[in-house]
Scaffold this motif. Structure first.
Motif, PDB file in Angstrom:
ATOM      1  N   LEU A   9      23.810   5.496  38.319  1.00 35.14           N
ATOM      2  CA  LEU A   9      23.562   6.524  39.341  1.00 35.14           C
ATOM      3  C   LEU A   9      23.011   5.896  40.616  1.00 35.14           C
ATOM      4  CD1 LEU A   9      22.136   9.372  37.094  1.00 35.14           C
ATOM      5  CD2 LEU A   9      24.124   9.555  38.582  1.00 35.14           C
ATOM      6  N   ARG A  10      22.160   4.893  40.455  1.00 34.71           N
ATOM      7  CA  ARG A  10      21.605   4.212  41.621  1.00 34.71           C
ATOM      8  C   ARG A  10      22.709   3.508  42.401  1.00 34.71           C
ATOM      9  NH1 ARG A  10      18.477   4.526  44.516  1.00 34.71           N
ATOM     10  NH2 ARG A  10      17.379   2.545  44.674  1.00 34.71           N
ATOM     11  N   GLY A  67      24.790   5.483  44.606  1.00 28.15           N
ATOM     12  CA  GLY A  67      24.100   6.008  45.780  1.00 28.15           C
ATOM     13  C   GLY A  67      23.058   7.085  45.513  1.00 28.15           C
ATOM     14  N   ALA A  68      22.726   7.325  44.207  1.00 28.04           N
ATOM     15  CA  ALA A  68      21.726   8.354  43.922  1.00 28.04           C
ATOM     16  C   ALA A  68      20.350   7.856  44.331  1.00 28.04           C
ATOM     17  CB  ALA A  68      21.739   8.695  42.439  1.00 28.04           C
ATOM     18  N   PRO A  69      19.637   8.592  45.183  1.00 31.26           N
ATOM     19  CA  PRO A  69      18.275   8.183  45.519  1.00 31.26           C
ATOM     20  C   PRO A  69      17.345   8.456  44.331  1.00 31.26           C
ATOM     21  CG  PRO A  69      18.849  10.239  46.611  1.00 31.26           C
ATOM     22  CD  PRO A  69      20.058   9.793  45.864  1.00 31.26           C
ATOM     23  N   PRO A  70      16.212   7.758  44.258  1.00 32.29           N
ATOM     24  CA  PRO A  70      15.288   7.964  43.126  1.00 32.29           C
ATOM     25  C   PRO A  70      14.886   9.424  42.932  1.00 32.29           C
ATOM     26  CG  PRO A  70      14.648   6.044  44.365  1.00 32.29           C
ATOM     27  CD  PRO A  70      15.757   6.678  45.134  1.00 32.29           C
ATOM     28  N   ARG A  71      14.775  10.189  44.032  1.00 31.68           N
ATOM     29  CA  ARG A  71      14.347  11.588  43.866  1.00 31.68           C
ATOM     30  C   ARG A  71      15.403  12.407  43.124  1.00 31.68           C
ATOM     31  NH1 ARG A  71      16.139  11.291  49.078  1.00 31.68           N
ATOM     32  NH2 ARG A  71      17.720  12.832  49.619  1.00 31.68           N
ATOM     33  N   PHE A  72      16.688  11.979  43.231  1.00 32.91           N
ATOM     34  CA  PHE A  72      17.734  12.662  42.469  1.00 32.91           C
ATOM     35  C   PHE A  72      17.430  12.573  40.976  1.00 32.91           C
ATOM     36  CE2 PHE A  72      21.650  12.582  40.010  1.00 32.91           C
ATOM     37  CZ  PHE A  72      22.379  13.648  40.527  1.00 32.91           C
ATOM     38  N   LYS A 119      13.556   3.213  41.247  1.00 32.00           N
ATOM     39  CA  LYS A 119      13.223   2.434  42.440  1.00 32.00           C
ATOM     40  C   LYS A 119      13.366   0.945  42.189  1.00 32.00           C
ATOM     41  CE  LYS A 119      10.543   4.258  45.947  1.00 32.00           C
ATOM     42  NZ  LYS A 119       9.283   4.405  46.644  1.00 32.00           N
TER      43      LYS A 119
END
Lengths: 413, 230
Positions: free
Chosen positions: A322-323, A326-331, A410
């Protein structure tokens, strides 16, 4: 997409997720159930009697008097003589009095001997008077007026003949078979013990006991009474009576007068005050129950948190993938929170279904055994608030694994 | 230029004295296809993670299609990766319990226009050109063969029309036939869409698809024995 991912991820881990949902459902069932029954019991008790200034009975505990005279729970200790009753009626500034005479039953339902004043002065809930669904109040010695539930459960119509039993057992062997009563009226439902009561005149109670001595039927009476004689019987004693005063200012004065009555040991209680004494006693138990159900919920929430935390370990590839796309950590943080939300909503659904079906199943039992009228609809304002609190607590409990996945995301490379 | 790197040095925060990467200068033209090989532990993953913005260094400059990665914050680099870079690994390219179409849509979700555009049409187009049978599109990808999974991974990597595709040992878990199929469809698609390709592998047999072939040790000074980041 977010929801699809969260829900399919839960389905993918259905084993542990189902167990968590089960644990939470049980705790939600307990929590809502305790809250609902507690509230309804209080409501049901408080609504049972209103507009009665004093209840008078033979000297006993005030709770006992309240319970047997109003809620038909427990047994009277002693009777009051008819003379005393008349005496007090004269002495006090009474607007009305309702004598009550208990002790007989019909198929497990209690029989209440009283006068016509009962139908005009007794009120329940917020000053609701009793109303007739069918027929009229009793007039003759062998007339009976049924509570709504008695008529509905036993299928009685106006004009049916019924036989009363001596004592309280549903399968009593000592029936007053020689003196059947005729149904002349059926009361509208009230949601109070009135619904489960058969009402007859005091003369009726006297008449069926004419040939009875020491609780046994002795058939060797000299000559049978005529109907006319029976209609004019004067009761020797009654169980208790309710008093409505002309002036509310005199309640305490009248209470003291009755409590100090010389000829016979009596007690007069204010129903409202005695009810609040009852709540004080039950309050401790109530709070214990609430505490236990809150702890059960806490345990379930910790289970939820542990399950989500454990899932993070087995999903390290997923997190990395997911990272990378492009998934940001908040996702990922919200992914875990959404999963917790879905689990808690499902659990609330299951818990409420269990509660609903058990209320349906045990409704009749609670009513007949404990005189508790529990409304099936438990979605009261306070319970909705409770549900909102449960959802919020689930989100807070999920914050631990959510922060964990956030941190891992992160540093995931 | 597609990529321009100058004076980049990288150390991991948990070992600040051990230099992993030291690249004085390196660049790649648009639509170029490069094969990079090197032993494992040679800093390959670090290099690729720096290009995709998964890792970040303060030393030196990395420009990818005119975007200065060294000047962006975390959030900007996540968005940059979603919008401009496709990524294919050796394995774990897909969420196993989602089907092929959902996996592709999930990637599209993170594109800056992901919420607005309906990607279904493009997704099916990609899956068709990658020879994935239509009845496999809605199965959880864990039910698909490894070869098919790797090809779905290409579709997932290309859905956001990236300028750069990074492939990290993409054929290492495939057999020879699947490997050839994979390389064939990959080259068809990136040529059709004018995509720049960086493929890292230890498998030199696929290097014949490329006209630029480099060893990581040629661009990374650390691999030449100088591992002190001064």
């Amino acid at each position: 997409m977010f929801l699809t991912l969260a829900s399919k991820s839960l389905v993918n881990r259905k084993g542990s997720v189902l167990l968590t949902i089960l644990a939470m459902s049980v705790s939600i069932f307990v929590l809502l159930g305790v809250e609902h029954v507690r509230y309804q019991a209080k409501e049901s008790f408080s609504n049972t009697v209103s507009g009665v200034d004093l209840i008078v009975g033979a000297r006993t505990g005030s709770l006992n008097l309240l319970l047997y005279s109003v809620f038909r729970i427990g047994a009277p200790t002693n009777n009051i003589s008819w003379n005393t009753f008349k005496n007090i009626q004269k002495k006090s500034d009474a607007a009305w009095v309702i004598p009550i005479s208990l002790g007989d039953s019909h198929k497990g339902y209690r029989v209440l001997g009283t006068t016509k004043e009962y139908f005009t002065h007794f009120s329940y809930g917020k000053q609701h008077r009793l109303t007739m669904q069918q027929g009229v109040a009793f007039d003759q010695v062998f007339d009976v007026v049924l509570g709504a539930e008695v008529a509905a459960k036993l299928g009685y119509q106006l004009g049916d003949k019924i036989v009363l039993a001596h004592g309280m057992a549903a399968t009593s062997f000592s029936l007053h078979e020689d003196k059947p009563f005729q149904v002349v009226g059926i009361l509208s439902p009230t949601g109070t013990p009135v619904d489960q009561t058969l009402h007859v005149s005091l003369q009726g109670i006297e008449a069926i006991h004419v040939d009875w001595k020491e609780g046994v039927h002795s058939a060797n009476s000299d000559k049978p009474m005529t109907l006319d004689e029976m209609n004019n019987l004067t009761p020797k004693s009654i169980t208790a009576f309710m008093l409505g005063l002309k002036s509310k200012m005199k309640v305490f004065q009248t209470q003291r007068m009755i409590n100090e009555f010389q000829q016979e040991p009596l007690i007069a209680i204010l129903p409202g005050i005695t009810l609040s004494e009852l709540w004080q006693m039950i309050g401790m138990l109530e709070n214990t129950l609430r505490l236990i159900s809150a702890l059960v919920l806490l345990a379930a929430l910790l289970g939820l948190s542990a399950m989500l935390l454990a899932s993070i370990r087995e999903r390290s590839h997923e997190i990395h993938l997911l990272r990378v796309i492009g998934a940001p950590p908040r996702f990922l943080f919200f992914l875990i929170e959404i999963e917790a939300l879905l689990i808690s909503l499902l659990s609330i659904g299951v818990g409420m279904s269990i509660l609903y079906s058990s209320l349906l199943v045990f409704d009749g039992y609670l009513t007949t055994q404990f005189g508790l009228y529990i409304d099936i609809n438990f979605l009261t304002k306070s319970n909705l608030l409770l549900i909102a609190i449960i959802v919020l607590s689930a989100l807070i409990a999920a914050a631990i694994p959510s922060f964990k996945i956030y941190n891992r995301a992160k540093s995931s490379v | 230029m597609a990529i321009q790197i100058q004076n980049v040095r990288f150390t991991y925060p948990d070992a600040p004295t051990k230099c992993v990467l030291d690249i004085p200068e390196w660049s790649l033209s648009k639509e170029e296809k490069i094969f990079i090989h090197g032993p494992s532990g040679g800093g390959k993953s670090t290099f690729l993670n720096l290009l995709s913005g998964m890792l970040f260094t303060h030393e030196g400059s990395i420009d990818v299609f005119g975007h200065p990665l060294h000047k962006m914050n975390n959030r900007q680099r996540d968005q940059f990766r979603a919008d401009h870079i496709g990524y294919v690994f050796q394995q774990f390219n897909l969420i196993p319990y989602l089907d092929a179409v959902d996996n592709i849509k999930l990637a599209a979700h993170f594109h800056k226009d992901g919420e607005k555009v309906d990607v279904s049409h493009y997704a099916t187009e990609l899956l068709t050109s990658l020879n994935i049978p239509a009845d496999n599109w809605s199965k959880p990808v864990s039910k698909l063969s490894i070869g098919q999974q790797q090809r779905v991974a290409i579709a997932r990597a290309l859905i956001n029309k990236p300028e750069l595709l990074i492939a990290d040992e993409p054929t290492s878990s495939l057999d020879k036939r699947n490997c050839e199929d994979f390389m064939a469809v990959l080259f068809d698609l990136i040529e059709a869409h004018k995509i720049t390709l960086i493929l890292v592998s230890h498998d030199l047999s696929i290097s014949n698809y490329f006209n630029r072939i480099e060893a990581l040790s040629d661009l990374n000074l650390v691999a030449k024995g100088d591992d002190q980041c001064s």
